[in-house]
Design a protein around this motif. Sequence first.
Motif, PDB file in Angstrom:
ATOM      1  N   ARG A   1       0.847  -1.190   0.000  1.00 24.42           N
ATOM      2  CA  ARG A   1       0.000   0.000   0.000  1.00 24.42           C
ATOM      3  C   ARG A   1       0.885   1.244   0.000  1.00 24.42           C
ATOM      4  NH1 ARG A   1      -3.161   2.876   3.838  1.00 24.42           N
ATOM      5  NH2 ARG A   1      -1.844   4.530   2.985  1.00 24.42           N
TER       6      ARG A   1
ATOM      7  N   LYS B   1      -2.731  12.207  -1.573  1.00 25.44           N
ATOM      8  CA  LYS B   1      -3.057  12.118  -0.158  1.00 25.44           C
ATOM      9  C   LYS B   1      -4.139  13.106   0.249  1.00 25.44           C
ATOM     10  CE  LYS B   1      -1.744   9.763   2.276  1.00 25.44           C
ATOM     11  NZ  LYS B   1      -2.272   8.379   2.463  1.00 25.44           N
ATOM     12  N   PRO B   2      -5.206  12.611   0.854  1.00 23.57           N
ATOM     13  CA  PRO B   2      -6.258  13.511   1.346  1.00 23.57           C
ATOM     14  C   PRO B   2      -5.861  14.057   2.718  1.00 23.57           C
ATOM     15  CG  PRO B   2      -6.861  11.217   1.735  1.00 23.57           C
ATOM     16  CD  PRO B   2      -5.478  11.200   1.173  1.00 23.57           C
TER      17      PRO B   2
ATOM     18  N   GLU C   1      -4.658   5.098  -3.259  1.00 18.71           N
ATOM     19  CA  GLU C   1      -5.935   5.833  -3.222  1.00 18.71           C
ATOM     20  C   GLU C   1      -6.144   6.689  -4.466  1.00 18.71           C
ATOM     21  OE1 GLU C   1      -6.848   7.924   0.411  1.00 18.71           O
ATOM     22  OE2 GLU C   1      -8.514   9.000  -0.536  1.00 18.71           O
TER      23      GLU C   1
ATOM     24  N   GLY D   1     -10.898   6.398  -0.424  1.00 18.44           N
ATOM     25  CA  GLY D   1     -10.643   6.765   0.959  1.00 18.44           C
ATOM     26  C   GLY D   1     -11.905   7.140   1.716  1.00 18.44           C
ATOM     27  N   ALA D   2     -11.755   7.181   3.032  1.00 14.60           N
ATOM     28  CA  ALA D   2     -12.885   7.470   3.918  1.00 14.60           C
ATOM     29  C   ALA D   2     -13.600   8.760   3.513  1.00 14.60           C
ATOM     30  CB  ALA D   2     -12.375   7.575   5.349  1.00 14.60           C
ATOM     31  N   ARG D   3     -12.809   9.760   3.158  1.00 18.56           N
ATOM     32  CA  ARG D   3     -13.415  11.068   2.850  1.00 18.56           C
ATOM     33  C   ARG D   3     -14.197  11.063   1.550  1.00 18.56           C
ATOM     34  NH1 ARG D   3      -9.232  10.621   5.419  1.00 18.56           N
ATOM     35  NH2 ARG D   3      -8.727  11.797   7.284  1.00 18.56           N
TER      36      ARG D   3
ATOM     37  N   LYS E   1     -13.194   2.339   1.689  1.00 17.05           N
ATOM     38  CA  LYS E   1     -13.030   2.587   3.122  1.00 17.05           C
ATOM     39  C   LYS E   1     -14.271   3.270   3.697  1.00 17.05           C
ATOM     40  CE  LYS E   1      -8.737   2.776   4.634  1.00 17.05           C
ATOM     41  NZ  LYS E   1      -7.436   3.366   5.045  1.00 17.05           N
TER      42      LYS E   1
ATOM     43  N   ARG F   1     -12.160   1.140   8.955  1.00 18.01           N
ATOM     44  CA  ARG F   1     -10.952   1.899   9.308  1.00 18.01           C
ATOM     45  C   ARG F   1     -11.186   2.837  10.482  1.00 18.01           C
ATOM     46  NH1 ARG F   1     -11.632   6.937   9.648  1.00 18.01           N
ATOM     47  NH2 ARG F   1      -9.791   7.677   8.532  1.00 18.01           N
TER      48      ARG F   1
ATOM     49  N   GLU G   1      -0.198   0.249   8.061  1.00 22.90           N
ATOM     50  CA  GLU G   1       0.849   1.192   7.658  1.00 22.90           C
ATOM     51  C   GLU G   1       2.167   0.877   8.349  1.00 22.90           C
ATOM     52  OE1 GLU G   1      -1.776   5.010   6.206  1.00 22.90           O
ATOM     53  OE2 GLU G   1      -0.665   5.220   8.084  1.00 22.90           O
TER      54      GLU G   1
HETATM   55  C1  PEP Z   1      -4.851   6.090   4.098  1.00 26.87           C
HETATM   56  O1  PEP Z   1      -5.089   4.904   3.835  1.00 26.87           O
HETATM   57  O2  PEP Z   1      -3.709   6.545   4.234  1.00 26.87           O
HETATM   58  C2  PEP Z   1      -5.996   6.984   4.334  1.00 26.87           C
HETATM   59  C3  PEP Z   1      -5.923   8.286   4.103  1.00 26.87           C
HETATM   60  O3  PEP Z   1      -7.072   6.318   4.800  1.00 26.87           O
HETATM   61  P1  PEP Z   1      -8.533   6.824   5.212  1.00 26.87           P
HETATM   62  O4  PEP Z   1      -9.190   7.247   3.942  1.00 26.87           O
HETATM   63  O5  PEP Z   1      -9.147   5.623   5.845  1.00 26.87           O
HETATM   64  O6  PEP Z   1      -8.350   7.972   6.177  1.00 26.87           O
END
Ligand code: PEP
Length: 344
Positions: free
Chosen positions: A126, A131-132, A164, A184-186, A207, A237, A298
């Motif tokens: 992974r 990156k969010p 992601e 991703g979660a968001r 997620k 998550r 991670e």
């Molecule tokens: C991630 O996997 O690094 C991540 C940002 O995950 P999540 O969307 O669950 O916050």
Amino acid sequence: MIIILKANTTDAQAKEVLHEIETAGLQPLHMPGVERTVLGALGDERILDALNLEKYPQVEKVKPVLSKYKLVSREIYPQDTVIQLGNTPVGSQQFALMGGPCAIESEEQLLETAQYVKSAGATVLRGGAFKPRTSPYSFQGLGVDGLKIMEQVGKETGLDTITELMDIKDLDDVANHISAIQIGARNMQNYSLLKAVGETQKPILLKRGLSATIEELLLAAEYIVATGNPNVMICERGIRTFETATRNTLDLNAVAYIKEKSHLPVIVDPSHGTGVRNLVSPMAKAGVACGADGLIIECHRRPVESVSDAAQALSPTDFSELLQQLKPFIEASGRTFKPLSAAV
Ligand code: PEP
Ligand code: MN
């Protein structure tokens, strides 16, 4: 609705019913089984109510699908779905392990971490290229350059890869360089993004949203499957609760609940679920014990240097110790653990 056909129904008789479903403007499903064929009809409830499929002599029973999510429900597909993530089957007897950094930082960082991940026994790497981040001033990821690094490292190590996707505009790049896509979660309820990945056949790790209910999560999965991509893995998550001692609250109820209601594989992410390095290992074990099909964890070659999520990153030693400690839990849950090094 589910339409159970009588034993000995011919293919032509099944097609007759499917034709009526399609003509009514509904989505027909054909699920031939060993003993009998089951059909499905999905779509506008008003049309479903008006259909009278009992009139066909080959129809034994018509049952409504009670859950709001249909295609991801065990009411329609009772058997576990197994998804092929590159060379890694997810949802099978073989337990799936995914590991790697939060973010792809450089080729050296990813390669070194990947080598540790592989030697510890994981088969999927992974790492985020997009990156969010909560703050716009935090590292945003290497973008397409990161995808290329990940593809290269995947080839060099033989690991399958997952990253992601945040924006539809990057879908082709992600799909071309990487084995599986993480939503991703968001973005769990970004329905345009869900439909866009639904148009591919890529394995998708969906997620759970920070404040999403299980039903919302399964309906988000339904969007992807209903668009045409059945290769969905659900990821617990952690969710936002009143608790502040940990970053999130890992909802293991959700794992057991989703395994009961849905045939899709469930992956637990104890890294984001806790946000605390020392809690990753116990919660990973708990995730396995309650029925997860795999874990995503991670880790970083040097956690203190991690540009994102440093507090939850495992060191290579922690990661390989964790996998050793997980073995009895994996075995107790009736699964096998086949490290990549043993598979090749
Ligand atoms: C991630 O996997 O690094 C991540 C940002 O995950 P999540 O969307 O669950 O916050
Ligand atoms: Mn992260």
